[in-house]
Design a protein around this motif. Structure first.
Motif, PDB file in Angstrom:
ATOM      1  N   GLU A   1     -20.239-136.278 -76.030  1.00  0.00           N
ATOM      2  CA  GLU A   1     -20.740-137.358 -75.618  1.00  0.00           C
ATOM      3  C   GLU A   1     -20.306-138.742 -75.530  1.00  0.00           C
ATOM      4  OE1 GLU A   1     -24.395-138.910 -78.022  1.00  0.00           O
ATOM      5  OE2 GLU A   1     -23.748-137.597 -79.355  1.00  0.00           O
ATOM      6  N   PHE A   2     -19.127-138.901 -76.202  1.00  0.00           N
ATOM      7  CA  PHE A   2     -18.581-140.119 -76.366  1.00  0.00           C
ATOM      8  C   PHE A   2     -17.215-140.063 -75.403  1.00  0.00           C
ATOM      9  CE2 PHE A   2     -21.160-140.604 -80.462  1.00  0.00           C
ATOM     10  CZ  PHE A   2     -21.961-141.522 -79.961  1.00  0.00           C
ATOM     11  N   CYS A   3     -16.710-139.216 -75.256  1.00  0.00           N
ATOM     12  CA  CYS A   3     -15.629-138.942 -74.511  1.00  0.00           C
ATOM     13  C   CYS A   3     -15.278-139.587 -73.324  1.00  0.00           C
ATOM     14  CB  CYS A   3     -15.413-137.329 -74.112  1.00  0.00           C
ATOM     15  SG  CYS A   3     -14.818-136.448 -75.815  1.00  0.00           S
ATOM     16  N   GLY A   4     -16.411-139.495 -72.372  1.00  0.00           N
ATOM     17  CA  GLY A   4     -16.438-140.396 -71.081  1.00  0.00           C
ATOM     18  C   GLY A   4     -16.020-141.857 -71.516  1.00  0.00           C
ATOM     19  N   LYS A   5     -16.679-142.495 -72.480  1.00  0.00           N
ATOM     20  CA  LYS A   5     -16.447-143.791 -72.801  1.00  0.00           C
ATOM     21  C   LYS A   5     -15.151-144.078 -73.417  1.00  0.00           C
ATOM     22  CE  LYS A   5     -17.385-148.344 -74.163  1.00  0.00           C
ATOM     23  NZ  LYS A   5     -17.580-149.267 -73.259  1.00  0.00           N
ATOM     24  N   ILE A   6     -14.702-143.003 -74.054  1.00  0.00           N
ATOM     25  CA  ILE A   6     -13.146-143.435 -74.740  1.00  0.00           C
ATOM     26  C   ILE A   6     -12.135-143.278 -73.566  1.00  0.00           C
ATOM     27  CG2 ILE A   6     -11.511-142.210 -76.074  1.00  0.00           C
ATOM     28  CD1 ILE A   6     -13.667-141.388 -77.997  1.00  0.00           C
ATOM     29  N   ILE A   7     -12.377-142.311 -72.720  1.00  0.00           N
ATOM     30  CA  ILE A   7     -11.253-142.203 -71.377  1.00  0.00           C
ATOM     31  C   ILE A   7     -11.688-143.487 -70.378  1.00  0.00           C
ATOM     32  CG2 ILE A   7     -10.572-140.726 -69.575  1.00  0.00           C
ATOM     33  CD1 ILE A   7     -11.673-138.282 -71.305  1.00  0.00           C
ATOM     34  N   GLY A   8     -12.977-143.505 -70.137  1.00  0.00           N
ATOM     35  CA  GLY A   8     -13.194-144.685 -69.341  1.00  0.00           C
ATOM     36  C   GLY A   8     -12.964-144.243 -67.800  1.00  0.00           C
ATOM     37  N   LYS A   9     -13.189-145.128 -66.985  1.00  0.00           N
ATOM     38  CA  LYS A   9     -13.299-144.905 -65.464  1.00  0.00           C
ATOM     39  C   LYS A   9     -11.848-144.761 -65.025  1.00  0.00           C
ATOM     40  CE  LYS A   9     -14.528-146.587 -60.913  1.00  0.00           C
ATOM     41  NZ  LYS A   9     -15.664-147.705 -60.151  1.00  0.00           N
ATOM     42  N   GLY A  10     -11.480-143.426 -64.367  1.00  0.00           N
ATOM     43  CA  GLY A  10     -10.152-143.429 -64.034  1.00  0.00           C
ATOM     44  C   GLY A  10      -9.118-143.374 -65.068  1.00  0.00           C
ATOM     45  N   GLY A  11      -9.405-143.234 -66.538  1.00  0.00           N
ATOM     46  CA  GLY A  11      -8.609-143.080 -67.515  1.00  0.00           C
ATOM     47  C   GLY A  11      -8.266-144.474 -68.030  1.00  0.00           C
ATOM     48  N   ASP A  12      -8.706-145.480 -67.440  1.00  0.00           N
ATOM     49  CA  ASP A  12      -8.538-146.811 -67.898  1.00  0.00           C
ATOM     50  C   ASP A  12      -8.411-147.267 -69.604  1.00  0.00           C
ATOM     51  OD1 ASP A  12      -7.855-147.606 -65.642  1.00  0.00           O
ATOM     52  OD2 ASP A  12      -9.524-148.730 -64.879  1.00  0.00           O
ATOM     53  N   ASN A  13      -9.723-146.904 -70.174  1.00  0.00           N
ATOM     54  CA  ASN A  13      -9.985-147.173 -71.540  1.00  0.00           C
ATOM     55  C   ASN A  13      -8.773-146.357 -72.438  1.00  0.00           C
ATOM     56  OD1 ASN A  13     -12.064-148.509 -70.886  1.00  0.00           O
ATOM     57  ND2 ASN A  13     -13.540-147.398 -71.625  1.00  0.00           N
TER      58      ASN A  13
ATOM     59  N   GLN B   1      -8.640-146.885 -84.617  1.00  0.00           N
ATOM     60  CA  GLN B   1      -9.664-148.016 -84.682  1.00  0.00           C
ATOM     61  C   GLN B   1      -9.910-148.350 -83.522  1.00  0.00           C
ATOM     62  OE1 GLN B   1      -7.439-151.336 -86.621  1.00  0.00           O
ATOM     63  NE2 GLN B   1      -7.339-150.131 -88.467  1.00  0.00           N
ATOM     64  N   LEU B   2      -9.347-148.272 -82.492  1.00  0.00           N
ATOM     65  CA  LEU B   2      -9.450-148.674 -80.886  1.00  0.00           C
ATOM     66  C   LEU B   2     -10.408-147.701 -80.588  1.00  0.00           C
ATOM     67  CD1 LEU B   2      -5.931-149.447 -79.532  1.00  0.00           C
ATOM     68  CD2 LEU B   2      -7.954-151.189 -80.077  1.00  0.00           C
ATOM     69  N   ILE B   3     -10.490-146.258 -80.842  1.00  0.00           N
ATOM     70  CA  ILE B   3     -11.275-145.254 -80.622  1.00  0.00           C
ATOM     71  C   ILE B   3     -12.834-145.405 -81.096  1.00  0.00           C
ATOM     72  CG2 ILE B   3     -11.826-142.844 -80.757  1.00  0.00           C
ATOM     73  CD1 ILE B   3      -8.795-142.250 -80.457  1.00  0.00           C
ATOM     74  N   ASP B   4     -12.582-145.758 -82.504  1.00  0.00           N
ATOM     75  CA  ASP B   4     -14.008-146.048 -83.114  1.00  0.00           C
ATOM     76  C   ASP B   4     -14.592-147.303 -82.461  1.00  0.00           C
ATOM     77  OD1 ASP B   4     -13.333-144.143 -85.074  1.00  0.00           O
ATOM     78  OD2 ASP B   4     -12.626-145.296 -86.411  1.00  0.00           O
ATOM     79  N   GLY B   5     -13.766-148.200 -82.011  1.00  0.00           N
ATOM     80  CA  GLY B   5     -14.407-149.353 -81.283  1.00  0.00           C
ATOM     81  C   GLY B   5     -15.012-148.914 -80.048  1.00  0.00           C
ATOM     82  N   GLU B   6     -14.582-147.912 -79.208  1.00  0.00           N
ATOM     83  CA  GLU B   6     -15.277-147.698 -77.880  1.00  0.00           C
ATOM     84  C   GLU B   6     -16.414-146.813 -78.300  1.00  0.00           C
ATOM     85  OE1 GLU B   6     -14.199-148.280 -75.212  1.00  0.00           O
ATOM     86  OE2 GLU B   6     -12.374-149.202 -75.208  1.00  0.00           O
ATOM     87  N   ILE B   7     -16.502-146.143 -79.150  1.00  0.00           N
ATOM     88  CA  ILE B   7     -17.708-145.466 -79.754  1.00  0.00           C
ATOM     89  C   ILE B   7     -18.748-146.212 -80.254  1.00  0.00           C
ATOM     90  CG2 ILE B   7     -18.600-143.845 -81.318  1.00  0.00           C
ATOM     91  CD1 ILE B   7     -15.979-142.085 -81.578  1.00  0.00           C
ATOM     92  N   ILE B   8     -18.591-147.192 -80.992  1.00  0.00           N
ATOM     93  CA  ILE B   8     -19.342-148.240 -81.524  1.00  0.00           C
ATOM     94  C   ILE B   8     -19.982-148.993 -80.323  1.00  0.00           C
ATOM     95  CG2 ILE B   8     -19.725-150.434 -82.863  1.00  0.00           C
ATOM     96  CD1 ILE B   8     -17.686-149.116 -84.862  1.00  0.00           C
TER      97      ILE B   8
ATOM     98  N   GLU C   1     -24.012-148.969 -79.188  1.00  0.00           N
ATOM     99  CA  GLU C   1     -24.699-150.423 -79.290  1.00  0.00           C
ATOM    100  C   GLU C   1     -25.406-150.594 -77.794  1.00  0.00           C
ATOM    101  OE1 GLU C   1     -21.486-153.283 -80.058  1.00  0.00           O
ATOM    102  OE2 GLU C   1     -22.015-153.173 -82.367  1.00  0.00           O
ATOM    103  N   ILE C   2     -24.521-150.009 -76.797  1.00  0.00           N
ATOM    104  CA  ILE C   2     -25.062-150.143 -75.188  1.00  0.00           C
ATOM    105  C   ILE C   2     -26.493-149.424 -75.333  1.00  0.00           C
ATOM    106  CG2 ILE C   2     -24.535-149.728 -72.959  1.00  0.00           C
ATOM    107  CD1 ILE C   2     -21.702-150.361 -73.444  1.00  0.00           C
ATOM    108  N   ARG C   3     -26.334-148.114 -75.740  1.00  0.00           N
ATOM    109  CA  ARG C   3     -27.416-147.120 -75.800  1.00  0.00           C
ATOM    110  C   ARG C   3     -28.498-147.622 -76.479  1.00  0.00           C
ATOM    111  NH1 ARG C   3     -24.625-141.261 -76.473  1.00  0.00           N
ATOM    112  NH2 ARG C   3     -23.133-141.336 -74.848  1.00  0.00           N
ATOM    113  N   GLN C   4     -28.210-148.205 -77.800  1.00  0.00           N
ATOM    114  CA  GLN C   4     -29.237-148.723 -78.308  1.00  0.00           C
ATOM    115  C   GLN C   4     -30.105-149.976 -77.822  1.00  0.00           C
ATOM    116  OE1 GLN C   4     -30.377-147.508 -81.404  1.00  0.00           O
ATOM    117  NE2 GLN C   4     -32.137-149.012 -81.275  1.00  0.00           N
ATOM    118  N   ARG C   5     -29.369-150.981 -77.049  1.00  0.00           N
ATOM    119  CA  ARG C   5     -29.911-152.162 -76.455  1.00  0.00           C
ATOM    120  C   ARG C   5     -30.990-151.442 -75.344  1.00  0.00           C
ATOM    121  NH1 ARG C   5     -25.050-154.525 -76.930  1.00  0.00           N
ATOM    122  NH2 ARG C   5     -24.080-154.047 -75.141  1.00  0.00           N
ATOM    123  N   ARG C   6     -30.220-150.400 -74.670  1.00  0.00           N
ATOM    124  CA  ARG C   6     -31.049-149.797 -73.704  1.00  0.00           C
ATOM    125  C   ARG C   6     -32.486-148.994 -74.309  1.00  0.00           C
ATOM    126  NH1 ARG C   6     -26.132-146.402 -70.562  1.00  0.00           N
ATOM    127  NH2 ARG C   6     -25.246-148.345 -69.542  1.00  0.00           N
ATOM    128  N   LYS C   7     -32.123-148.615 -75.415  1.00  0.00           N
ATOM    129  CA  LYS C   7     -33.343-147.765 -75.844  1.00  0.00           C
ATOM    130  C   LYS C   7     -34.486-148.811 -76.231  1.00  0.00           C
ATOM    131  CE  LYS C   7     -34.477-144.644 -79.606  1.00  0.00           C
ATOM    132  NZ  LYS C   7     -34.123-144.043 -80.820  1.00  0.00           N
TER     133      LYS C   7
END
Length: 200
Positions: free
Chosen positions: A116-128, A170-177, A181-187
């Motif tokens: 579920e976090f792979c999309g965030k880590i990869i980012g749009k067009g692989g940017d992240n 560390q950078l990957i963990d940062g993307e997951i965190i 946080e984004i999902r928690q704010r939406r919730k």
């Protein structure tokens, strides 16, 4: 008399300026020397260093300019060193070779990531993911296949030095965190809206 003295002073000043200009032209025209050496393409990042620290140090200490001409067909990476002193260029080339010899051990580490976090880590067009690779200096591959049949997990392979791998993690963990946080704010926002509707 005063006019003649002033004119002589101006003439002398112009002559001095002309000489200074000539010296500057000579300096500019001082011939540039270019020498090249070849290194393994995988060693380029060690010659460059984190944020260019190694190559900048070589250029500063030797008074040269180091470039890496792009030649996709070449098996080895050509390194071009430009300067005005042959000895300085030779010293820079020796430092480049030394950087290759003293390269740290390259490791491969596999970590499991929730799908579920792979999309965030990869980012749009692989940017992240591209940014993580560039900032850490690692090679990263995230597989599409489930881990041991578990569709909720994906395998992430990170190749680099120990320090580089730690930075990448560390950078990957940062993307997951960030995603959590984004999902928690939406919730929380959704919960507030629902509460308001119930009160109405």
């Amino acid at each position: 008399v005063s006019t003649q003295s002033t004119g002589g002073w101006k003439k002398q000043r112009n002559t001095q300026q002309d000489r200074m200009d000539e010296k500057q032209v000579v300096r500019k025209r001082k011939s540039k020397i270019v020498k090249t050496t070849e290194i393994d393409k995988d060693d380029v990042r060690f010659v460059i260093g984190q944020k260019g620290c190694v190559v900048k140090d070589i250029e500063s200490r030797c008074g040269v300019k180091v470039t890496f001409p792009d030649d996709p067909e070449a098996k080895e990476q050509i390194v071009s060193v430009k300067g005005t002193c042959s000895d300085d260029i030779d010293e820079a080339i020796e430092m480049i070779k030394e950087a290759c010899q003293l390269k740290p051990q390259i490791l491969l580490e596999n970590i499991e990531i929730r799908a579920e976090f792979c999309g965030k880590i990869i980012g749009k067009g692989g940017d992240n993911l591209r940014g993580i690779r560039e900032r850490s200096g690692t090679r990263i591959l995230i597989t599409r296949e489930p881990v041991n049949g578990n569709d909720e997990l994906r395998l992430c392979s990170i190749e680099g030095t120990r320090e580089e791998i730690d930075i990448a993690k560390q950078l990957i963990d940062g993307e997951i965190i960030s995603e959590i946080e984004i999902r928690q704010r939406r919730k929380n926002k959704a919960a507030v809206k629902e509460c308001m509707h119930q009160e109405l």
